[in-house]
Structures are given as structure tokens and as C-alpha cells.
Write a protein that holds these residues in place. Sequence first.
Motif, PDB file in Angstrom:
ATOM      1  N   UNK A 129      11.900   2.711   7.193  1.00 48.33           N
ATOM      2  CA  UNK A 129      12.667   3.971   7.398  1.00 48.33           C
ATOM      3  C   UNK A 129      11.733   5.045   7.867  1.00 48.33           C
ATOM      4  N   UNK A 130      12.000   5.222   9.327  1.00 48.24           N
ATOM      5  CA  UNK A 130      11.370   6.189  10.054  1.00 48.24           C
ATOM      6  C   UNK A 130      11.268   7.407   9.357  1.00 48.24           C
ATOM      7  N   UNK A 131      12.659   7.806   8.610  1.00 49.32           N
ATOM      8  CA  UNK A 131      12.634   9.255   7.997  1.00 49.32           C
ATOM      9  C   UNK A 131      11.990   9.236   6.643  1.00 49.32           C
ATOM     10  N   UNK A 132      11.207   8.125   6.182  1.00 50.53           N
ATOM     11  CA  UNK A 132      10.809   8.449   4.927  1.00 50.53           C
ATOM     12  C   UNK A 132       9.425   9.278   4.871  1.00 50.53           C
ATOM     13  N   UNK A 133       9.336  10.022   3.931  1.00 55.48           N
ATOM     14  CA  UNK A 133       8.062  10.743   3.905  1.00 55.48           C
ATOM     15  C   UNK A 133       6.919   9.968   3.634  1.00 55.48           C
ATOM     16  N   UNK A 134       5.658   9.985   4.283  1.00 57.79           N
ATOM     17  CA  UNK A 134       4.716   9.200   4.142  1.00 57.79           C
ATOM     18  C   UNK A 134       4.629   8.073   4.858  1.00 57.79           C
ATOM     19  N   UNK A 135       4.322   7.029   4.058  1.00 55.57           N
ATOM     20  CA  UNK A 135       4.382   5.532   4.728  1.00 55.57           C
ATOM     21  C   UNK A 135       5.862   5.170   5.004  1.00 55.57           C
ATOM     22  N   UNK A 136       6.356   4.767   6.019  1.00 60.43           N
ATOM     23  CA  UNK A 136       7.648   4.437   6.519  1.00 60.43           C
ATOM     24  C   UNK A 136       8.138   2.899   6.062  1.00 60.43           C
ATOM     25  N   UNK A 137       6.904   2.002   5.604  1.00 55.39           N
ATOM     26  CA  UNK A 137       6.993   0.808   5.223  1.00 55.39           C
ATOM     27  C   UNK A 137       6.959   0.621   3.813  1.00 55.39           C
ATOM     28  N   UNK A 138       7.579  -0.073   2.996  1.00 58.30           N
ATOM     29  CA  UNK A 138       7.134  -0.438   1.499  1.00 58.30           C
ATOM     30  C   UNK A 138       7.846  -1.726   1.269  1.00 58.30           C
ATOM     31  N   UNK A 139       7.142  -2.425   0.134  1.00 56.69           N
ATOM     32  CA  UNK A 139       7.340  -3.816  -0.381  1.00 56.69           C
ATOM     33  C   UNK A 139       8.687  -3.657  -1.021  1.00 56.69           C
ATOM     34  N   UNK A 140       9.509  -4.631  -0.915  1.00 53.86           N
ATOM     35  CA  UNK A 140      10.713  -4.745  -1.621  1.00 53.86           C
ATOM     36  C   UNK A 140      10.738  -5.855  -2.882  1.00 53.86           C
ATOM     37  N   UNK A 141       9.562  -6.675  -3.037  1.00 56.56           N
ATOM     38  CA  UNK A 141       9.339  -7.845  -3.804  1.00 56.56           C
ATOM     39  C   UNK A 141       8.171  -7.295  -5.170  1.00 56.56           C
ATOM     40  N   UNK A 142       7.906  -6.109  -4.909  1.00 51.76           N
ATOM     41  CA  UNK A 142       7.120  -5.728  -5.951  1.00 51.76           C
ATOM     42  C   UNK A 142       7.471  -5.607  -7.633  1.00 51.76           C
ATOM     43  N   UNK A 143       6.583  -5.710  -8.558  1.00 47.77           N
ATOM     44  CA  UNK A 143       6.841  -5.565  -9.858  1.00 47.77           C
ATOM     45  C   UNK A 143       8.027  -6.658 -10.182  1.00 47.77           C
ATOM     46  N   UNK A 144       8.052  -7.942  -9.542  1.00 46.89           N
ATOM     47  CA  UNK A 144       9.322  -8.777  -9.986  1.00 46.89           C
ATOM     48  C   UNK A 144       8.325 -10.105 -10.727  1.00 46.89           C
ATOM     49  N   UNK A 145       7.081  -9.782 -11.132  1.00 48.68           N
ATOM     50  CA  UNK A 145       6.326 -10.941 -11.507  1.00 48.68           C
ATOM     51  C   UNK A 145       6.274 -12.284 -10.850  1.00 48.68           C
ATOM     52  N   UNK A 146       6.410 -12.290  -9.558  1.00 48.14           N
ATOM     53  CA  UNK A 146       6.248 -13.477  -8.766  1.00 48.14           C
ATOM     54  C   UNK A 146       4.730 -13.614  -8.498  1.00 48.14           C
ATOM     55  N   UNK A 147       4.180 -15.281  -8.348  1.00 52.69           N
ATOM     56  CA  UNK A 147       3.026 -15.516  -8.138  1.00 52.69           C
ATOM     57  C   UNK A 147       3.009 -16.631  -7.137  1.00 52.69           C
ATOM     58  N   UNK A 148       2.145 -16.722  -6.502  1.00 53.07           N
ATOM     59  CA  UNK A 148       1.681 -17.673  -5.452  1.00 53.07           C
ATOM     60  C   UNK A 148       0.453 -18.174  -5.822  1.00 53.07           C
ATOM     61  N   UNK A 149       0.512 -19.774  -5.667  1.00 55.65           N
ATOM     62  CA  UNK A 149      -0.669 -20.609  -5.790  1.00 55.65           C
ATOM     63  C   UNK A 149      -0.782 -21.434  -4.608  1.00 55.65           C
ATOM     64  N   UNK A 150      -2.088 -21.308  -3.719  1.00 56.32           N
ATOM     65  CA  UNK A 150      -2.285 -22.022  -2.724  1.00 56.32           C
ATOM     66  C   UNK A 150      -3.273 -22.859  -2.734  1.00 56.32           C
ATOM     67  N   UNK A 151      -2.896 -24.239  -2.465  1.00 57.25           N
ATOM     68  CA  UNK A 151      -3.764 -25.212  -2.701  1.00 57.25           C
ATOM     69  C   UNK A 151      -4.147 -26.033  -1.219  1.00 57.25           C
ATOM     70  N   UNK A 152      -5.439 -25.993  -1.060  1.00 59.76           N
ATOM     71  CA  UNK A 152      -6.001 -26.177   0.367  1.00 59.76           C
ATOM     72  C   UNK A 152      -6.919 -27.305   0.552  1.00 59.76           C
ATOM     73  N   UNK A 153      -7.159 -27.652   1.866  1.00 63.83           N
ATOM     74  CA  UNK A 153      -8.167 -28.734   1.991  1.00 63.83           C
ATOM     75  C   UNK A 153      -9.017 -28.252   3.271  1.00 63.83           C
ATOM     76  N   UNK A 154     -10.181 -28.620   3.457  1.00 67.23           N
ATOM     77  CA  UNK A 154     -10.979 -28.267   4.427  1.00 67.23           C
ATOM     78  C   UNK A 154     -11.978 -29.673   4.702  1.00 67.23           C
ATOM     79  N   UNK A 155     -12.214 -29.568   6.206  1.00 64.28           N
ATOM     80  CA  UNK A 155     -12.915 -30.669   6.813  1.00 64.28           C
ATOM     81  C   UNK A 155     -14.467 -30.500   6.525  1.00 64.28           C
ATOM     82  N   UNK A 156     -14.859 -29.280   6.570  1.00 59.94           N
ATOM     83  CA  UNK A 156     -16.321 -28.788   6.285  1.00 59.94           C
ATOM     84  C   UNK A 156     -16.413 -28.276   4.764  1.00 59.94           C
TER      85      UNK A 156
END
Length: 240
Positions: A129-156
Amino acid sequence: MFRLLHIDSSARHGLSGMQAHGSHTRRLSARFIQRWQSGRPRDPVVYRDVALQPPAPVDGRWVHAAFTRPAQREPWMRDVLAESDALVDELLAADLIVIGAPMYNFGMPSTLKAWIDNIVRVGRTFGFDRGRAGEPYWPLLADQGKRVVLLGSRGDHGYDPGERLASINHVEAGVADPLRYIGIDAFESIAIEYDEFGDERLHASIAAAEAQVDALVERLAATAPAKAPDVHPAPCPDAQ
């Protein structure tokens, strides 16, 4: 119930240890889901393979449509955003997002980046929101208890923080930073290394990663609620 979103992105099909040239990340993500379901069989899992079904890359038409107020969108705009809407809906419904992400040239696969570009959406996962005081961007998924697990692999080897190649590892941060931007702060990662060496160091790394996966499943499952609360994103003004 507690809901999982399982995403694979490896260009390799099959699982390492079971198929020739199988994927290490598919092996880890499949193990995570299997272990989780063995203890919590009622938790639903939505599976998406972005390597087999790559999301369309973001282009100028997508940006035009996404930054047009929903009430003013023409039919073609809704069509352009239809896949993105489906991907966002899957993310919104999930409590735990499990992502298999191999390292390709120090970053994530392009198909996983396309998924991220489609789910970081103004008015749906972050507010603007351009008219929002301070930071015009904000997260919409905060405080919902979501978690991410990233499972990777690397050659080196040596890509973890403080190690010899940490400065050129752009996988974990490349996934975690956009998700934190939309409000998902809880992030865990495990990776197999030494793939290009193919010796005992690789076998030891696989064994260590699988043990870490098992321990992580046990820890997260023990604290996961039996039923996830119905939480909806905070209202967001129409995109400007």
C-alpha cells in the motif's frame, strides 16, 4: 488435520539407492513424508513435482495482471494468474512445507524458483500500500505457525555456514528469504554432500542426513497440533 505440502524439484527421477542415478533430495523428502505419515497417518499431504510440471515463469503479462486491482482484472488476467492462484492456495492450506531442492550451479533449480515467483504474490501473500505509513510492504502469512523444511544435496562439500564454500551457497537463503518475506520464518534444512565424489564420504553423508531427517520428523511431529487452526491472512488493500 495438520496439513503438509510436499514439493520436489530435482531433474533426476527416482530415489538414490533405489534407482540408478536417482535423486538424493527425492530420497530425503520421501523419507521425511513416509516417517511423518507412519506416526500421523491422518495428516493430509499435497504433493507437487515442479520438475515434472514446471510452473510457468513470471512474465510481463503476469506482472501486469498481479498488480491490477482484482475488481479491475480482465478475463485474460484471471487466466494468466490461475496457476499462481492454485499454487498460493496450496501454500495457504499447508502447515508444513517440505521442499526437496538440489544445488544446481550454486543455486536452486529454475523450476523451484518459478514456484517461488508464483507464490510471492501482492495482495495474496504480501501486502502493498503506497499510502501506508512507514514500510509499504508487509507479510500476510506471519503468525500462522507455518514451517519450512528444505532437504538438499550438493556435489561438493563445505557449503554450510562457516565452511569453505558457504559464500557461494545460494540455495538455502534463496528459498528461505522469499518465504520469510511473506511471513514464514520457521526454517529447517538438511543436505547430502559429496555426490560428485561417490565414495565413502557420500555414503556417510547420506546416512547422516537420513538420521537428521528422522530426528527432525520426531521433533516436529511431537509438537504439531492434532488439528491446525483456521487462520486467514490479514486483509490487504487492493494492489496499487
